[in-house]
Motif scaffolding. Sequence first.
Motif, PDB file in Angstrom:
ATOM      1  N   GLY A 608       0.798  -1.172   0.039  1.00  0.00           N
ATOM      2  CA  GLY A 608       0.204  -0.089  -0.085  1.00  0.00           C
ATOM      3  C   GLY A 608       0.920   1.120   0.092  1.00  0.00           C
ATOM      4  N   ILE A 609       0.132   2.475  -0.304  1.00  0.00           N
ATOM      5  CA  ILE A 609       0.712   3.687  -0.158  1.00  0.00           C
ATOM      6  C   ILE A 609       0.762   3.994   1.321  1.00  0.00           C
ATOM      7  CG2 ILE A 609       0.674   6.095  -1.044  1.00  0.00           C
ATOM      8  CD1 ILE A 609      -0.965   5.238  -3.463  1.00  0.00           C
ATOM      9  N   TRP A 610       1.935   4.462   1.420  1.00  0.00           N
ATOM     10  CA  TRP A 610       2.264   5.292   2.754  1.00  0.00           C
ATOM     11  C   TRP A 610       2.116   6.585   2.733  1.00  0.00           C
ATOM     12  CZ3 TRP A 610       6.823   2.354   5.827  1.00  0.00           C
ATOM     13  CH2 TRP A 610       6.245   0.992   6.508  1.00  0.00           C
ATOM     14  N   GLU A 611       0.527   7.105   2.848  1.00  0.00           N
ATOM     15  CA  GLU A 611       0.444   8.625   2.752  1.00  0.00           C
ATOM     16  C   GLU A 611       1.109   9.509   3.698  1.00  0.00           C
ATOM     17  OE1 GLU A 611      -3.615   8.866   2.545  1.00  0.00           O
ATOM     18  OE2 GLU A 611      -3.937   7.720   0.742  1.00  0.00           O
ATOM     19  N   TRP A 612       1.464   8.986   4.709  1.00  0.00           N
ATOM     20  CA  TRP A 612       2.015   9.710   5.765  1.00  0.00           C
ATOM     21  C   TRP A 612       3.464  10.063   5.431  1.00  0.00           C
ATOM     22  CZ3 TRP A 612       6.343   7.277   7.755  1.00  0.00           C
ATOM     23  CH2 TRP A 612       6.407   5.871   7.781  1.00  0.00           C
ATOM     24  N   TRP A 787      13.138   9.350  11.143  1.00  0.00           N
ATOM     25  CA  TRP A 787      12.092   9.980  10.256  1.00  0.00           C
ATOM     26  C   TRP A 787      11.460  11.285  10.904  1.00  0.00           C
ATOM     27  CZ3 TRP A 787      10.302   9.949   5.560  1.00  0.00           C
ATOM     28  CH2 TRP A 787       9.112  10.692   5.278  1.00  0.00           C
ATOM     29  N   GLN A 788      11.312  12.234  10.210  1.00  0.00           N
ATOM     30  CA  GLN A 788      10.894  13.576  10.455  1.00  0.00           C
ATOM     31  C   GLN A 788       9.411  13.807   9.790  1.00  0.00           C
ATOM     32  OE1 GLN A 788      11.857  15.413  13.309  1.00  0.00           O
ATOM     33  NE2 GLN A 788      13.603  13.746  13.825  1.00  0.00           N
ATOM     34  N   ALA A 789       8.466  13.878  10.315  1.00  0.00           N
ATOM     35  CA  ALA A 789       7.392  14.247   9.776  1.00  0.00           C
ATOM     36  C   ALA A 789       7.265  15.840   9.323  1.00  0.00           C
ATOM     37  CB  ALA A 789       6.097  13.942  10.477  1.00  0.00           C
ATOM     38  N   ARG A 790       7.012  15.755   7.772  1.00  0.00           N
ATOM     39  CA  ARG A 790       7.022  17.197   7.351  1.00  0.00           C
ATOM     40  C   ARG A 790       5.647  17.690   6.725  1.00  0.00           C
ATOM     41  NH1 ARG A 790      12.496  18.257   7.392  1.00  0.00           N
ATOM     42  NH2 ARG A 790      13.837  16.424   7.360  1.00  0.00           N
TER      43      ARG A 790
END
Length: 790
Positions: A608-612, A787-790
Motif C-alpha cells: 500500500g501507499i504510505w500516505e504519511w 524519520w521526521q514528519a514534514r
Amino acid sequence: MLVSDAAPLTQDELGCIDAYWRAANYLSVGQIYLMDNPLLRERLRPEHVKPRLLGHWGTTPGLNFLYAHLNRIIQDRRQPMIYVTGPGHGAPGIVANTWLEGTYSETYPSVSRDELGMRRLFTQFSFPGGVPSHAAPETPGSIHEGGELGYSLAHAYGAVFDNPRLVAACVIGDGEAETGALATSWHSNKFLDPVGDGAVLPILHLNGYKIANPTVLARIGDDELEELLRGYGYEPYLVEGSDPPAVHQRLAGTLDEVFDKITAIQLRARVDGETRRPRWPVIVFRTPKGWTGPKEVNGQPVEGTWRAHQVPLPDVRSTPARLVALERWMRSYRPDELFLSSGAPRTEIVDWLPRGDLRMGANPHANGGRLTRDLELPDFREYGVKVVAAGETSAEPTRVLGAWLRDVIRANESHRNFRLVGPDETDSNRLSAVYEATDKVWRARIEPVDEHLAPQGRVMEILSEHTCQGWLEGYLLTGRHALFNCYEAFVHIVDSMVNQHAKWLKVSRELRWRMPIPSLNYLLTSHVWRQDHNGFSHQDPGFIDHVANKSADIVRVYLPPDTNTLLSVADHCLRSRHYINVIVIDKHAGPNWLDIDAAALHSARGLGIWEWASNDKGDPDVVLAAAGDIPTTEILAAADLLRRHLPELRVRVVNVVDLMRLQPAGEHPHGLTDAEFDAIFTTDRPVIFAYHGYPTLIHRLTYRRHGHEHLHVRGFKEKGTTTTPFDMLVMNDMDRFHLVMDVIDRVPGLARRAAGLRQQMVDRRTRHSEYIRRAGEDLPEIRDWRWQAR
C-alpha cells in the motif's frame, strides 16, 4: 546383532502371509509391465504389455514382505501404524498393498477390487494420465514420496512426535542410508520422549545395490554395521535370507520381540517413571534385490544384483523370449490361488488384514488434515509495540514475536500440537521468550551448566537443517503446526526438501480426499543486510527466489517492514493451511513505523501507499517502493532527503509486505489486478524499488505490468564482506544516497536542476567510506537518523 530364533507362525498363518506376499508381488509386476490381460486368462501377447516400461522392481518385494508382516502386528496388537518408505520407487508395492487391503478402491472407486479394477490398476502406473512411479500423494497411506532420497527417517520421527499411540515403521533403503540427510536423522532418538511421543521402528533394508553400484552399508560387515547402529543409540536386530518360509518365521519372531520391547520401553517411562534414554530397536532386513524375480537374463545374473533395480526384463514387446519369461515370472506367483475368477482377492488372502482406520493405507495420520486442530492463538494486537509517531521508537522484531510465540505455546500445551524447530538458533534469533513457557527437548546427557534442556519441550534444535526440515514436514503432514526459524543464508541447505514438499502440497491440493494440512512456516532472520559481522559467507537472500519458483497456489513470501507488521503476518501464517510461508525480517532493533492496527490493515492489503511518508497529492513525479525492513528504512531516508532538498518534487512511498501481490492476478491468487497495480505504481512515472533480495526477482514478478520499463530495482548484487551495516548497502548501491541519485537520474528534467544535490550524494558516499575505515562504525548521521514528519 540380535537374531530371533522364534518361529511363531502356524502353518496356516505362514500360508496366509506368504500368499498375501505373492499377491502383492504379482500386482507389483503387473503394474510395471501390463496394460491388459491382468489375470493371464490367455497367453501374453505384445499388445498386453505397455510400450514404455517404467518403475522399480528391485526394492519392491522386500517392501511387500514387510508390509505383510506389519499387518499381522497391527491386527494382533491393535497397533495404529503408518508405513514410511524411503525407497519411494517401490510404489508398485505400496499401491498393490493398499489395493489388497481395500483402501485404494475406497479412495478411487473406479479401481475396483475385480478384474476391471486390476486392469486399471496396472494400466495407470507410470502411464500418461495415471499415477507416478513413487509413493506419491496419490497413494493412500503415504506421507512420503521418496523420489529424492534421505528424508524418510526424519519424516517418521516428525510424525510420531506428540502422537503417543502411533508407530511409524520406516523402511530405509541402503542407498538412501548413504545420504547426509539420513545419516543425521538417526540422532532423532535423542529427541523422542517415550511418554508423550509415539515410536519409530527403523528398518534398514539391505538389498545390496543402488542403480549400478553396491551400497556401503551392505559391504562393511555385520560387526561394523552393528557398531554403527549401536553407536547411534539403537538395539539392532538382524533378519536375513532368501528362502521365503524361513525368512517369514525370522521376521515374525523379530517383530514380536521388537514390539514387545517398544511396549516395555513405553510402559517403563509412562507407568514407572523411568527417565533414562532407552535403546530403541532397529531391524536390519537383508534380502536379495529383486527377490523372486528373474534369476538371470541373457545369461547374466539379475536377482540379487543391481540389474534388478528397475525393469529386469526390458524390451518385452519386441523380444518374444522375454515375453515368455515375463509370463513365466508372473505365473510363478500362482495367481489362480490368489484371485477369484472375478479378479477379487480370495478371502483367505485378505480376511486376516486390519480393518478400517487400522489399515496402513487408511490411517488418518497419513492424511493429517483429517486430524488437524486449529491453534489457539492469543490476540497479536496485545503484543504490539506502541507507535506514537512513525520511526520515533525502535524494537527488536523477533524478540517481540518471541513473547507472542511463548503464549502460543502456553495456549496449546494441552493439545500438544505446536513446535518451534530450528538449527541451534532460537536464542540467537532472539526468540528466547519461549523458554518462559517450555524447554528444548533433549534426551542425551544434561550438564549443570546447560540451560533450558529437558526430556520434554516444545522447542527442537539440532544443527542439521535437513533433520529440522524433515521433523517439521512429518509433524505437519500428520496434522500439527510448527514454525522453522533459521538464518537466511543457511536455509538454502533444505532447498531440495522444499522442492519435494511444494510438489507434495500442489498435488495434494488436486486430490479431494487429501485434507489441507497446516502450512510450512519459515521465519528467516539474521539476514543478508545484517550479517555484516559474519561476512560474505552469511550473506545470501536467494531462498526467496527458490520458493518463488514453485506453484503459485502454494507459496507465499512476506517481508514485514517492522515489529507490528511481523506480528500480524505471523498470526496469519500460523492460521493458514497448505502453503509454504516465508517470513524474512531482521532480529536487530529497527524503527517502528506502524501502530498495531495500521500494521494489521497493511498486512491484510499486502502492499500500500504510505500516505504519511508521501507528498504526491495523488499525482507523483516518482514512486519510491520498498520490500523488506532494511530497504524500507533506506527508502524512507531517501524520501526524507528529497523532501528536504527538493520540496517541490512529488514523491509517493509504497511498501510491499506480501511479495506475491506484485504478480498479475492471473499468475498468483494474491496478485493485484492491472488496474490496482497501475493506480499504485502508475504507468508512466519512474519507480525506484529497494528490495531485500536479488533485483531480478522483482523484474520477473512484474515484467508483464504496464510501465515495467520505468521500474528500476536496487537490491543485493552479491557484494558483501565483514563491514558495517550501512556499508553493506553502499556496496550494493541500495543506500539512501544512491537511491536519491537514482531519482535524479530518472525523473525527467531533474538531472540538470538537481546536479548539485546529486554531487552531494556522491560525496556523502565517499565520506562514509572514509569514515568507517577510520572509526570502524557507521557515521553518526546514519546511526542516529530518524524519520521526521514534514
